[in-house]
Design a protein around this motif. Structure first.
Motif, PDB file in Angstrom:
ATOM      1  N   LEU A 270     -78.304   5.863 -39.202  1.00  0.00           N
ATOM      2  CA  LEU A 270     -77.885   7.217 -38.859  1.00  0.00           C
ATOM      3  C   LEU A 270     -76.377   7.382 -39.005  1.00  0.00           C
ATOM      4  O   LEU A 270     -75.906   8.385 -39.564  1.00  0.00           O
ATOM      5  CB  LEU A 270     -78.319   7.564 -37.433  1.00  0.00           C
ATOM      6  N   VAL A 271     -75.622   6.411 -38.515  1.00  0.00           N
ATOM      7  CA  VAL A 271     -74.162   6.486 -38.631  1.00  0.00           C
ATOM      8  C   VAL A 271     -73.746   6.499 -40.101  1.00  0.00           C
ATOM      9  O   VAL A 271     -72.858   7.255 -40.503  1.00  0.00           O
ATOM     10  CB  VAL A 271     -73.502   5.318 -37.878  1.00  0.00           C
ATOM     11  N   ALA A 272     -74.395   5.672 -40.902  1.00  0.00           N
ATOM     12  CA  ALA A 272     -74.083   5.637 -42.334  1.00  0.00           C
ATOM     13  C   ALA A 272     -74.377   6.975 -42.993  1.00  0.00           C
ATOM     14  O   ALA A 272     -73.617   7.454 -43.856  1.00  0.00           O
ATOM     15  CB  ALA A 272     -74.879   4.523 -43.013  1.00  0.00           C
ATOM     16  N   ALA A 273     -75.472   7.628 -42.580  1.00  0.00           N
ATOM     17  CA  ALA A 273     -75.825   8.929 -43.149  1.00  0.00           C
ATOM     18  C   ALA A 273     -74.812   9.997 -42.753  1.00  0.00           C
ATOM     19  O   ALA A 273     -74.411  10.823 -43.577  1.00  0.00           O
ATOM     20  CB  ALA A 273     -77.230   9.325 -42.694  1.00  0.00           C
ATOM     21  N   LEU A 274     -74.389   9.986 -41.490  1.00  0.00           N
ATOM     22  CA  LEU A 274     -73.397  10.957 -41.038  1.00  0.00           C
ATOM     23  C   LEU A 274     -72.057  10.731 -41.735  1.00  0.00           C
ATOM     24  O   LEU A 274     -71.372  11.689 -42.116  1.00  0.00           O
ATOM     25  CB  LEU A 274     -73.228  10.865 -39.520  1.00  0.00           C
ATOM     26  N   ALA A 275     -71.698   9.461 -41.898  1.00  0.00           N
ATOM     27  CA  ALA A 275     -70.459   9.150 -42.611  1.00  0.00           C
ATOM     28  C   ALA A 275     -70.543   9.607 -44.064  1.00  0.00           C
ATOM     29  O   ALA A 275     -69.572  10.120 -44.633  1.00  0.00           O
ATOM     30  CB  ALA A 275     -70.178   7.651 -42.542  1.00  0.00           C
ATOM     31  N   ALA A 276     -71.722   9.448 -44.673  1.00  0.00           N
ATOM     32  CA  ALA A 276     -71.904   9.888 -46.060  1.00  0.00           C
ATOM     33  C   ALA A 276     -71.703  11.399 -46.175  1.00  0.00           C
ATOM     34  O   ALA A 276     -71.109  11.882 -47.146  1.00  0.00           O
ATOM     35  CB  ALA A 276     -73.303   9.498 -46.549  1.00  0.00           C
ATOM     36  N   LEU A 277     -72.184  12.146 -45.197  1.00  0.00           N
ATOM     37  CA  LEU A 277     -71.981  13.595 -45.221  1.00  0.00           C
ATOM     38  C   LEU A 277     -70.504  13.929 -45.051  1.00  0.00           C
ATOM     39  O   LEU A 277     -69.979  14.816 -45.739  1.00  0.00           O
ATOM     40  CB  LEU A 277     -72.813  14.252 -44.121  1.00  0.00           C
ATOM     41  N   GLY A 278     -69.834  13.227 -44.152  1.00  0.00           N
ATOM     42  CA  GLY A 278     -68.406  13.464 -43.961  1.00  0.00           C
ATOM     43  C   GLY A 278     -67.598  13.189 -45.217  1.00  0.00           C
ATOM     44  O   GLY A 278     -66.644  13.908 -45.534  1.00  0.00           O
ATOM     45  N   GLN A 279     -67.986  12.164 -45.953  1.00  0.00           N
ATOM     46  CA  GLN A 279     -67.272  11.818 -47.185  1.00  0.00           C
ATOM     47  C   GLN A 279     -67.529  12.824 -48.301  1.00  0.00           C
ATOM     48  O   GLN A 279     -66.826  12.820 -49.315  1.00  0.00           O
ATOM     49  CB  GLN A 279     -67.702  10.413 -47.632  1.00  0.00           C
ATOM     50  N   ARG A 280     -68.527  13.671 -48.110  1.00  0.00           N
ATOM     51  CA  ARG A 280     -68.882  14.694 -49.104  1.00  0.00           C
ATOM     52  C   ARG A 280     -68.835  16.085 -48.464  1.00  0.00           C
ATOM     53  O   ARG A 280     -69.631  16.965 -48.807  1.00  0.00           O
ATOM     54  CB  ARG A 280     -70.282  14.399 -49.657  1.00  0.00           C
ATOM     55  N   SER A 281     -67.896  16.270 -47.553  1.00  0.00           N
ATOM     56  CA  SER A 281     -67.894  17.492 -46.749  1.00  0.00           C
ATOM     57  C   SER A 281     -67.640  18.743 -47.582  1.00  0.00           C
ATOM     58  O   SER A 281     -68.221  19.800 -47.318  1.00  0.00           O
ATOM     59  CB  SER A 281     -66.864  17.383 -45.622  1.00  0.00           C
ATOM     60  N   LEU A 282     -66.777  18.674 -48.584  1.00  0.00           N
ATOM     61  CA  LEU A 282     -66.528  19.850 -49.409  1.00  0.00           C
ATOM     62  C   LEU A 282     -67.770  20.225 -50.203  1.00  0.00           C
ATOM     63  O   LEU A 282     -68.146  21.405 -50.284  1.00  0.00           O
ATOM     64  CB  LEU A 282     -65.352  19.599 -50.353  1.00  0.00           C
ATOM     65  N   THR A 283     -68.432  19.234 -50.770  1.00  0.00           N
ATOM     66  CA  THR A 283     -69.668  19.488 -51.512  1.00  0.00           C
ATOM     67  C   THR A 283     -70.688  20.195 -50.642  1.00  0.00           C
ATOM     68  O   THR A 283     -71.307  21.190 -51.051  1.00  0.00           O
ATOM     69  CB  THR A 283     -70.258  18.179 -52.042  1.00  0.00           C
ATOM     70  N   PHE A 284     -70.873  19.715 -49.424  1.00  0.00           N
ATOM     71  CA  PHE A 284     -71.923  20.283 -48.585  1.00  0.00           C
ATOM     72  C   PHE A 284     -71.483  21.530 -47.836  1.00  0.00           C
ATOM     73  O   PHE A 284     -72.339  22.302 -47.386  1.00  0.00           O
ATOM     74  CB  PHE A 284     -72.489  19.202 -47.664  1.00  0.00           C
ATOM     75  N   TYR A 285     -70.199  21.770 -47.729  1.00  0.00           N
ATOM     76  CA  TYR A 285     -69.726  23.075 -47.281  1.00  0.00           C
ATOM     77  C   TYR A 285     -70.119  24.137 -48.313  1.00  0.00           C
ATOM     78  O   TYR A 285     -70.623  25.206 -47.963  1.00  0.00           O
ATOM     79  CB  TYR A 285     -68.209  23.033 -47.101  1.00  0.00           C
TER      80      TYR A 285
END
Length: 353
Positions: A270-285
C-alpha cells in the motif's frame, strides 16, 4: 493530496442536490471542512517543498545558483503552458499554471534568507485571505457551480475558458504564495525528508494546525450544510475569513500528519502504491481533470444532472482509488508518469542536460 483535490473539485460539476437531502448536507459539510481552500494549501506547501529539493539536487551536482534559477524559471514557464492546456482541454479549475507563474515571478526567493521568506508569508497572508473570503462571501450570496457554465459542445468548450484564464491565473498567484514559501522553509530543514528527526515539530504543527482548522472552518461547514445561516454581512465575512485563514494552517498540518505517518509506517504494497501516485502527481492531477470532463460534461456522459453532492464525493474517492491502482501498475512496469516525463524533457532540454 490528490484525494482531497478530487473531493474539492468533483462536486463543482453537478447542478445541485439530486441525492437524499441528509446525505447531500453531510457531503457539503465534509467538503467545506476538509477540502475547500485547504486541499490546495497542502498541494501548494508540497510544491514549495519540492522546489528546494530540486534546487538542492542541482547544487549537489555542482550547478551554481544562476544555473539553478534558470532551471526553475524554465520549469515554471512549462508549468504555465501545462496549466493553460489543462484549462482549455479539460476543466476551468487549474492550479498548475498558478504554480508556474508564481515561480516565474518569485524564483529568486527560493534561495532567500529566512527572514525574507517569513516576511513574504506574513505580508501576503492577509490580502490572500481577504481575496478568498470575498470569493466565499460571494458564493454564500449566490451559489454557483461549473455545471452552470459547461458548454454543450466540445468546440464551444475548447474556447470558453480562454478569455478569463489570464486574469484568473494572475489573481490566484497571491493566494498560493503563503503556503508555498512555508513549504520552502520546511524543506530547508528537511522536515519531510527526515521526519524521524523532527517528530516534536511535526506533532505540534499537526495538533495546532488541525485544531485551528476545525475551530475556524466549522461555522462555514455548518452554513454549507444548511444547519446554520446568517443575514449579517459582518458575520458572513467573519465566517469566511476564519474558514479561509485556518485553511492555510490545516493544509500545512495535513502535510505534517503525512510526515508523522511516514516516520512510523512500514513499507509495504500500500505504501509503495501511494508513493507511486505521489511520484506521478501531475499525471494523475490531469487524469482527474480528464475524468471530470468525461463524466459530467454535456457532450460526454453528462451526469451533472443525475448526481447529488454525496454521490460526487463517492465518485471522487473512486477516481482516487483508480489513480492509486494505475500508478501502482505503472510502478510495477517501470513506467514514469507521461506528464512528468514531458515536463522533465522540456525543462532539461532547454537547460542543457
Amino acid at each position: 493530496m490528490l484525494l482531497l483535490i478530487a473531493l474539492s473539485h468533483a462536486p463543482a460539476f453537478v447542478d445541485g442536490d439530486a441525492g437524499p437531502a441528509p446525505l447531500d448536507a453531510a457531503a457539503r459539510f465534509l467538503k467545506s471542512l476538509l477540502a475547500d481552500n485547504q486541499a490546495r494549501n497542502m498541494f501548494v506547501f508540497l510544491f514549495g517543498y519540492g522546489l528546494v529539493q530540486l534546487a538542492r539536487r542541482q547544487e549537489d551536482r555542482g550547478a551554481g545558483w544562476a544555473s539553478v534559477k534558470s532551471l526553475l524559471r524554465r520549469r515554471a514557464l512549462w508549468l504555465v503552458v501545462v496549466g493553460f492546456l489543462n484549462t482549455v482541454l479539460f476543466v476551468p479549475i487549474d492550479i498548475v499554471a498558478v504554480y508556474g507563474l508564481t515561480l516565474l515571478l518569485l524564483a529568486p526567493l527560493v534561495r532567500a534568507r529566512e527572514p525574507v521568506l517569513w516576511w513574504t508569508v506574513a505580508l501576503t497572508l492577509v490580502p490572500a485571505t481577504l481575496l478568498l473570503a470575498w470569493q466565499s462571501v460571494m458564493a454564500q450570496t449566490r451559489p454557483s457551480t461549473i455545471a452552470e457554465i459547461m458548454e454543450p459542445t466540445l468546440g464551444a468548450h475548447l474556447v470558453a475558458s480562454i478569455p478569463s484564464w489570464p486574469a484568473k491565473t494572475v489573481v490566484s498567484v497571491l493566494i498560493v504564495v503563503p503556503a508555498m514559501f512555508v513549504g520552502v522553509l520546511a524543506a530547508r530543514r528537511r522536515v519531510l525528508d527526515e521526519p524521524e528527526r523532527h517528530l516534536p515539530l511535526l506533532r505540534r504543527v499537526a495538533v495546532i494546525g488541525i485544531g485551528l482548522a476545525v475551530a475556524g472552518r466549522l461555522p462555514a461547514a455548518l452554513m454549507a450544510a444548511g444547519a446554520w445561516s446568517t443575514t449579517s454581512a459582518p458575520v458572513s465575512w467573519a465566517v469566511a475569513v476564519a474558514h479561509d485563514l485556518t485553511g492555510y494552517a490545516g493544509g500545512v498540518a495535513m502535510a505534517a500528519v503525512v510526515g508523522l505517518v511516514a516516520a512510523r509506517i512500514r513499507r509495504g504494497r500500500l505504501v509503495a502504491a501511494l508513493a507511486a501516485l505521489g511520484q506521478r502527481s501531475l499525471t494523475f492531477y490531469l487524469f482527474q481533470a480528464l475524468l471530470w470532463v468525461v463524466l459530467f460534461y454535456p457532450f460526454a456522459l453528462s451526469l451533472h444532472d443525475d448526481m447529488g453532492q454525496a454521490a460526487t464525493l463517492g465518485v471522487a474517492a473512486g477516481v482516487w482509488v483508480l489513480s492509486v491502482a494505475l500508478a501502482d501498475g505503472m510502478r510495477a512496469l517501470g513506467h514514469r508518469g507521461p506528464a512528468e516525463i514531458l515536463l522533465r524533457k522540456l525543462t532539461y532540454r532547454s537547460y542543457g542536460r
